[in-house]
Design an enzyme around this catalytic site. Sequence first.
Site, PDB file in Angstrom:
ATOM      1  N   LEU A   1       0.825  -1.215   0.000  1.00  0.00           N
ATOM      2  CA  LEU A   1       0.000   0.000   0.000  1.00  0.00           C
ATOM      3  C   LEU A   1       0.856   1.261   0.000  1.00  0.00           C
ATOM      4  O   LEU A   1       1.881   1.333   0.674  1.00  0.00           O
ATOM      5  CB  LEU A   1      -0.919  -0.010   1.226  1.00  0.00           C
ATOM      6  CG  LEU A   1      -1.838  -1.229   1.344  1.00  0.00           C
ATOM      7  CD1 LEU A   1      -2.677  -1.140   2.625  1.00  0.00           C
ATOM      8  CD2 LEU A   1      -2.732  -1.370   0.125  1.00  0.00           C
ATOM      9  N   HIS A   2       0.411   2.251  -0.759  1.00  0.00           N
ATOM     10  CA  HIS A   2       1.083   3.550  -0.796  1.00  0.00           C
ATOM     11  C   HIS A   2       0.029   4.645  -0.653  1.00  0.00           C
ATOM     12  O   HIS A   2      -1.162   4.348  -0.462  1.00  0.00           O
ATOM     13  CB  HIS A   2       1.913   3.700  -2.074  1.00  0.00           C
ATOM     14  CG  HIS A   2       1.140   3.375  -3.331  1.00  0.00           C
ATOM     15  ND1 HIS A   2       0.058   4.118  -3.749  1.00  0.00           N
ATOM     16  CD2 HIS A   2       1.293   2.381  -4.234  1.00  0.00           C
ATOM     17  CE1 HIS A   2      -0.408   3.609  -4.868  1.00  0.00           C
ATOM     18  NE2 HIS A   2       0.307   2.548  -5.178  1.00  0.00           N
TER      19      HIS A   2
ATOM     20  N   HIS B   1      -3.303   4.282  -2.425  1.00  0.00           N
ATOM     21  CA  HIS B   1      -4.311   3.424  -1.781  1.00  0.00           C
ATOM     22  C   HIS B   1      -4.966   4.160  -0.608  1.00  0.00           C
ATOM     23  O   HIS B   1      -6.173   4.037  -0.385  1.00  0.00           O
ATOM     24  CB  HIS B   1      -3.663   2.143  -1.246  1.00  0.00           C
ATOM     25  CG  HIS B   1      -3.075   1.257  -2.309  1.00  0.00           C
ATOM     26  ND1 HIS B   1      -1.723   1.065  -2.450  1.00  0.00           N
ATOM     27  CD2 HIS B   1      -3.670   0.528  -3.280  1.00  0.00           C
ATOM     28  CE1 HIS B   1      -1.511   0.235  -3.461  1.00  0.00           C
ATOM     29  NE2 HIS B   1      -2.673  -0.098  -3.985  1.00  0.00           N
TER      30      HIS B   1
ATOM     31  N   LYS C   1      -5.487   5.874 -11.984  1.00  0.00           N
ATOM     32  CA  LYS C   1      -4.196   5.560 -12.607  1.00  0.00           C
ATOM     33  C   LYS C   1      -4.333   4.371 -13.551  1.00  0.00           C
ATOM     34  O   LYS C   1      -3.782   4.349 -14.629  1.00  0.00           O
ATOM     35  CB  LYS C   1      -3.136   5.283 -11.546  1.00  0.00           C
ATOM     36  CG  LYS C   1      -1.745   5.502 -12.075  1.00  0.00           C
ATOM     37  CD  LYS C   1      -0.748   4.608 -11.457  1.00  0.00           C
ATOM     38  CE  LYS C   1      -0.759   3.317 -12.173  1.00  0.00           C
ATOM     39  NZ  LYS C   1      -0.014   2.244 -11.684  1.00  0.00           N
TER      40      LYS C   1
ATOM     41  N   GLY D   1      -8.515   3.409  -8.426  1.00  0.00           N
ATOM     42  CA  GLY D   1      -7.725   4.576  -8.830  1.00  0.00           C
ATOM     43  C   GLY D   1      -7.840   4.826 -10.327  1.00  0.00           C
ATOM     44  O   GLY D   1      -7.902   3.886 -11.126  1.00  0.00           O
TER      45      GLY D   1
END
Length: 282
Positions: free
Chosen positions: A36-37, A40, A153, A151
């Site tokens: 997770l970053h 997230h 992205k 996301g």
Amino acid sequence: MKAPQVTRTVPALRRIVDAYRRRGDTIALVPTMGALHRGHLALIRIARKRARRVVVSIFVNPTQFAPNEDFASYPRRFTADLAALEAEKIDVVWAPSAAVMYPEGFATRIEPAGAAQAGLEDKFRPHFFGGVATVVCKLFTQAAPDFALFGEKDYQQLRVITQMAKDLDLPVKIVGVPTVREKDGLALSSRNAYLSAEERAAAPVLYRVLKASAARIKQGDAVELVLDDGRNEIIRTGFALDYLEARHALTLEPIASRDEVPIRLLVAAKIGKTRLIDNVAV
Ligand code: PAF
């Protein structure tokens, strides 16, 4: 701080989710593959605003990786992920094993069409959207969420899942969340961890090109000319380019002119061993 409940079997998850439902609590699901970053965490924070209960799934889904891809080396950091999720005060971590998700004899696969066959990610990862659609559909039936957050992205993935939920009458609202970026514009991704220092320094070219191309198309420059300039810049920076394309933002079909709005610019390129994707609205 209250640690989230970690569940590893479908009946255990069902018991929790059924209890929430009986109380009238709404549920938001954040599907992840872990590592997770901040991207997230942005999904989780929006999930908390949408629903009373938040379930985060952590499952590195083998069926969306081809044999030559990075399934084995994909970052797995369950302990660190759990600490981050505790800090975010989420309710449940859904962490099935591959044997729970795909038990002996499992034989069903969803094969999405439409945006899943746009000639973007599907062209370079033909197995990918079938694996994603199948696992996401299972996650939806397992966690029975009112909302599910993804996301932007992974823009093509977001479109494919939105279409799947609509086509299969799945009672879940799909919520797209804007990409979270590093200060220099690089989109956050668990795969950024693979980049060497030199590759990391080069990586923001993708976002730079996307932004500059979007601005030029808005000003009226010819789309193919703008894209060719962008493609050349990305290649000059040391990337092997898979695609830089302008597509209709909803169908992901090619556009014949800049009047076919809304437009989305999408890019995928490899530097060293790392394949990065990104996209922006025009
Ligand atoms: O975007 C991801 O992390 C994965 O593709 C998803 C949606 C969790 C399915 O495995």
